[in-house]
Scaffold this active site. Structure first.
Site, PDB file in Angstrom:
ATOM      1  N   ARG A 159       0.819  -1.225   0.000  1.00 38.22           N
ATOM      2  CA  ARG A 159       0.000   0.000   0.000  1.00 38.22           C
ATOM      3  C   ARG A 159       0.852   1.275   0.000  1.00 38.22           C
ATOM      4  O   ARG A 159       0.432   2.308   0.534  1.00 38.22           O
ATOM      5  CB  ARG A 159      -0.986   0.021   1.184  1.00 38.22           C
ATOM      6  N   SER A 210     -11.243  -1.825   3.437  1.00 34.51           N
ATOM      7  CA  SER A 210     -10.528  -2.154   4.688  1.00 34.51           C
ATOM      8  C   SER A 210      -9.938  -0.869   5.259  1.00 34.51           C
ATOM      9  O   SER A 210      -9.161  -0.194   4.598  1.00 34.51           O
ATOM     10  CB  SER A 210      -9.387  -3.124   4.412  1.00 34.51           C
ATOM     11  N   GLU A 280      -5.115   2.097   6.539  1.00 30.45           N
ATOM     12  CA  GLU A 280      -4.899   1.989   5.092  1.00 30.45           C
ATOM     13  C   GLU A 280      -5.582   3.177   4.412  1.00 30.45           C
ATOM     14  O   GLU A 280      -5.058   3.764   3.483  1.00 30.45           O
ATOM     15  CB  GLU A 280      -5.499   0.673   4.579  1.00 30.45           C
TER      16      GLU A 280
HETATM   17  C1  LIG Z   1     -15.944  -1.790  -1.002  1.00 30.11           C
HETATM   18  C2  LIG Z   1     -14.468  -1.530  -1.172  1.00 30.11           C
HETATM   19  C3  LIG Z   1     -13.604  -2.592  -1.426  1.00 30.11           C
HETATM   20  C4  LIG Z   1     -12.229  -2.371  -1.566  1.00 30.11           C
HETATM   21  N1  LIG Z   1     -11.407  -3.434  -1.823  1.00 30.11           N
HETATM   22  C5  LIG Z   1     -10.081  -3.221  -1.969  1.00 30.11           C
HETATM   23  C6  LIG Z   1      -9.194  -4.321  -2.233  1.00 30.11           C
HETATM   24  O1  LIG Z   1      -9.596  -5.459  -2.347  1.00 30.11           O
HETATM   25  N2  LIG Z   1      -7.866  -4.042  -2.367  1.00 30.11           N
HETATM   26  C7  LIG Z   1      -7.370  -2.785  -2.258  1.00 30.11           C
HETATM   27  O2  LIG Z   1      -6.150  -2.590  -2.412  1.00 30.11           O
HETATM   28  N3  LIG Z   1      -8.185  -1.735  -2.017  1.00 30.11           N
HETATM   29  C8  LIG Z   1      -9.505  -1.916  -1.870  1.00 30.11           C
HETATM   30  N4  LIG Z   1     -10.329  -0.850  -1.619  1.00 30.11           N
HETATM   31  C9  LIG Z   1      -9.747   0.491  -1.493  1.00 30.11           C
HETATM   32  C10 LIG Z   1      -9.645   1.273  -2.805  1.00 30.11           C
HETATM   33  O3  LIG Z   1     -10.593   0.836  -3.770  1.00 30.11           O
HETATM   34  C11 LIG Z   1      -8.248   1.207  -3.404  1.00 30.11           C
HETATM   35  O4  LIG Z   1      -7.263   1.673  -2.495  1.00 30.11           O
HETATM   36  C12 LIG Z   1      -8.137   2.023  -4.702  1.00 30.11           C
HETATM   37  O5  LIG Z   1      -6.886   1.769  -5.284  1.00 30.11           O
HETATM   38  C13 LIG Z   1      -8.270   3.530  -4.457  1.00 30.11           C
HETATM   39  O6  LIG Z   1      -8.418   4.156  -5.730  1.00 30.11           O
HETATM   40  P1  LIG Z   1      -9.294   5.489  -5.894  1.00 30.11           P
HETATM   41  O7  LIG Z   1      -9.214   5.905  -7.312  1.00 30.11           O
HETATM   42  O8  LIG Z   1     -10.652   5.297  -5.344  1.00 30.11           O
HETATM   43  O9  LIG Z   1      -8.449   6.475  -5.002  1.00 30.11           O
HETATM   44  P2  LIG Z   1      -8.992   7.682  -4.087  1.00 30.11           P
HETATM   45  O10 LIG Z   1      -9.734   7.147  -2.919  1.00 30.11           O
HETATM   46  O11 LIG Z   1      -9.676   8.700  -4.939  1.00 30.11           O
HETATM   47  O12 LIG Z   1      -7.593   8.260  -3.591  1.00 30.11           O
HETATM   48  C14 LIG Z   1      -6.737   7.471  -2.772  1.00 30.11           C
HETATM   49  C15 LIG Z   1      -5.384   8.167  -2.772  1.00 30.11           C
HETATM   50  O13 LIG Z   1      -4.832   8.079  -4.079  1.00 30.11           O
HETATM   51  C16 LIG Z   1      -4.506   9.370  -4.572  1.00 30.11           C
HETATM   52  N5  LIG Z   1      -4.740   9.367  -6.016  1.00 30.11           N
HETATM   53  C17 LIG Z   1      -5.878   8.992  -6.666  1.00 30.11           C
HETATM   54  N6  LIG Z   1      -5.680   9.072  -7.993  1.00 30.11           N
HETATM   55  C18 LIG Z   1      -4.415   9.516  -8.176  1.00 30.11           C
HETATM   56  C19 LIG Z   1      -3.621   9.804  -9.330  1.00 30.11           C
HETATM   57  N7  LIG Z   1      -4.086   9.655 -10.559  1.00 30.11           N
HETATM   58  N8  LIG Z   1      -2.356  10.244  -9.140  1.00 30.11           N
HETATM   59  C20 LIG Z   1      -1.863  10.407  -7.889  1.00 30.11           C
HETATM   60  N9  LIG Z   1      -2.553  10.152  -6.760  1.00 30.11           N
HETATM   61  C21 LIG Z   1      -3.815   9.707  -6.922  1.00 30.11           C
HETATM   62  C22 LIG Z   1      -5.410  10.326  -3.825  1.00 30.11           C
HETATM   63  O14 LIG Z   1      -4.834  11.619  -3.743  1.00 30.11           O
HETATM   64  C23 LIG Z   1      -5.495   9.655  -2.447  1.00 30.11           C
HETATM   65  O15 LIG Z   1      -4.423  10.024  -1.620  1.00 30.11           O
HETATM   66  C24 LIG Z   1     -11.710  -1.050  -1.474  1.00 30.11           C
HETATM   67  C25 LIG Z   1     -12.585   0.022  -1.237  1.00 30.11           C
HETATM   68  C26 LIG Z   1     -13.946  -0.220  -1.082  1.00 30.11           C
HETATM   69  C27 LIG Z   1     -14.862   0.954  -0.852  1.00 30.11           C
END
Ligand SMILES: Cc1cc2nc3c(=O)[nH]c(=O)nc-3n(C[C@H](O)[C@H](O)[C@H](O)COP(=O)(O)OP(=O)(O)OC[C@H]3O[C@@H](n4cnc5c(N)ncnc54)[C@H](O)[C@@H]3O)c2cc1C
Length: 289
Positions: A159, A210, A280
């Protein structure tokens, strides 16, 4: 598209978050670079938003500029290479790989993040992670320069990534996939993972996935469950009764409810099991004054 004082709760999976001073939904790479350059020259903080699935934005919102990247969402496949722009859903990238009979992205079929967010977090599930199939990334640094980073240069860990430490913005990612399985086998793996996810996770409620990282040799959900905390509620947010690692927004909960519940769970688990749970989920923005 530019909006002033834009409420951010509509962009987050937890449905929490106060307003952004300036909210910009960028439509191309050049505009993204221009915004970053302008912000650097004028000392304005910039925050990047992907799909909002791993973020709690505090109730006071975010000062400066919030850049939403979801409109940059093209995905192309050439031979065994899949190139996805940062705003594409990693679920769509996984599905596109399946359609081209390419394996390697099955693990991502239920992760609700964008490709940029998945690289930022080195997202992973069920034994796979972004690091396993990423080839390189195009990013913009804080000066507005477009750069390319190889897998080694990205320094992806559990992560973590160099994208986080250097405040880069991911523009696109190239994945190196395999032609080693027939369509039906890839689909069967994805169907199995989807079934496991749907049966174990409280997907019917807003959440951020998580909340805590996996502590070495243990599971956050198990420690929380063994602490008797399932169903414990602060304000409108409670520890999920279905999966103790999740905190669900069951009744118009706020970011401060989330933070209070996170602190409470961390303290209880430390007291009862002697284990420190590290978050996380990212918590950003300002508290309500
Ligand atoms: C129901 C559910 C299930 C999930 N299951 C998993 C799983 O199985 N495994 C897992 O790893 N995660 C899981 N997650 C967490 C999440 O989906 C991941 O961490 C995902 O990678 C976050 O992506 P996001 O685009 O939503 O990021 P955001 O929530 O929008 O941002 C997260 C971070 O990334 C940064 N960011 C976003 N886009 C960029 C970019 N283009 N450049 C630079 N920084 C950026 C943001 O500034 C922030 O700090 C889950 C979440 C939910 C709600």
């Amino acid at each position: 598209m530019v909006k002033i004082d834009e409420p951010l709760n509509k962009y987050t999976y937890t449905k929490t978050g106060g307003p952004a001073d300036i909210y910009i939904s960028v439509g191309n790479i050049e505009d993204t670079a221009k915004v970053i350059k302008y912000a650097k020259e004028n000392n304005v903080p910039v925050t990047y938003l992907g799909n909002g699935s791993n973020i709690i934005i505090r109730d006071g919102g975010i000062r400066g500029i919030v850049v939403n990247l979801l409109k940059l969402n093209d995905i192309t496949v050439t031979d065994d290479r899949l190139v996805a722009q940062s705003g594409a859903a990693i679920i769509d990238a996984s599905e596109m790989a399946l359609q081209h009979q390419l394996s390697g992205l099955e693990f991502a079929c239920g992760i609700p993040g964008s490709v940029g967010g998945a690289v930022y977090m080195n997202a992973g599930a069920y034994g796979g992670e972004v690091k396993d199939c990423l080839s390189h990334v195009t990013a913009i640094n804080e000066f507005g320069d477009i750069i390319t980073l190889s897998l080694e240069e990205l320094q992806l860990g559990y992560r973590t990534s160099r994208v986080q430490t250097e405040h880069l913005v991911v523009i696109s990612a190239e994945f190196s996939l395999k032609k080693d399985k027939p369509y039906d086998d890839i689909k069967a793996i994805m169907d199995d993972l989807t079934e496991r996810r749907e049966s174990k996770q409280p997907l019917e409620y807003p959440s951020c996935g998580s909340v805590f990282q996996r502590p070495p040799g243990n599971f956050a959900g198990k420690l929380i469950q063994d602490s008797g905390l399932q169903g414990h509620r602060i304000g409108g947010v409670e520890v999920s009764k279905k999966h103790a690692g999740f905190m669900v927004n069951v009744d118009n909960g706020s970011a401060s409810d989330y933070e209070a519940l996170i602190d409470f769970v961390q303290a209880k688990v430390k007291e009862l099991h002697g284990v420190t749970l590290h978050r996380e989920v990212r918590i950003i923005g300002e508290k309500l004054k």
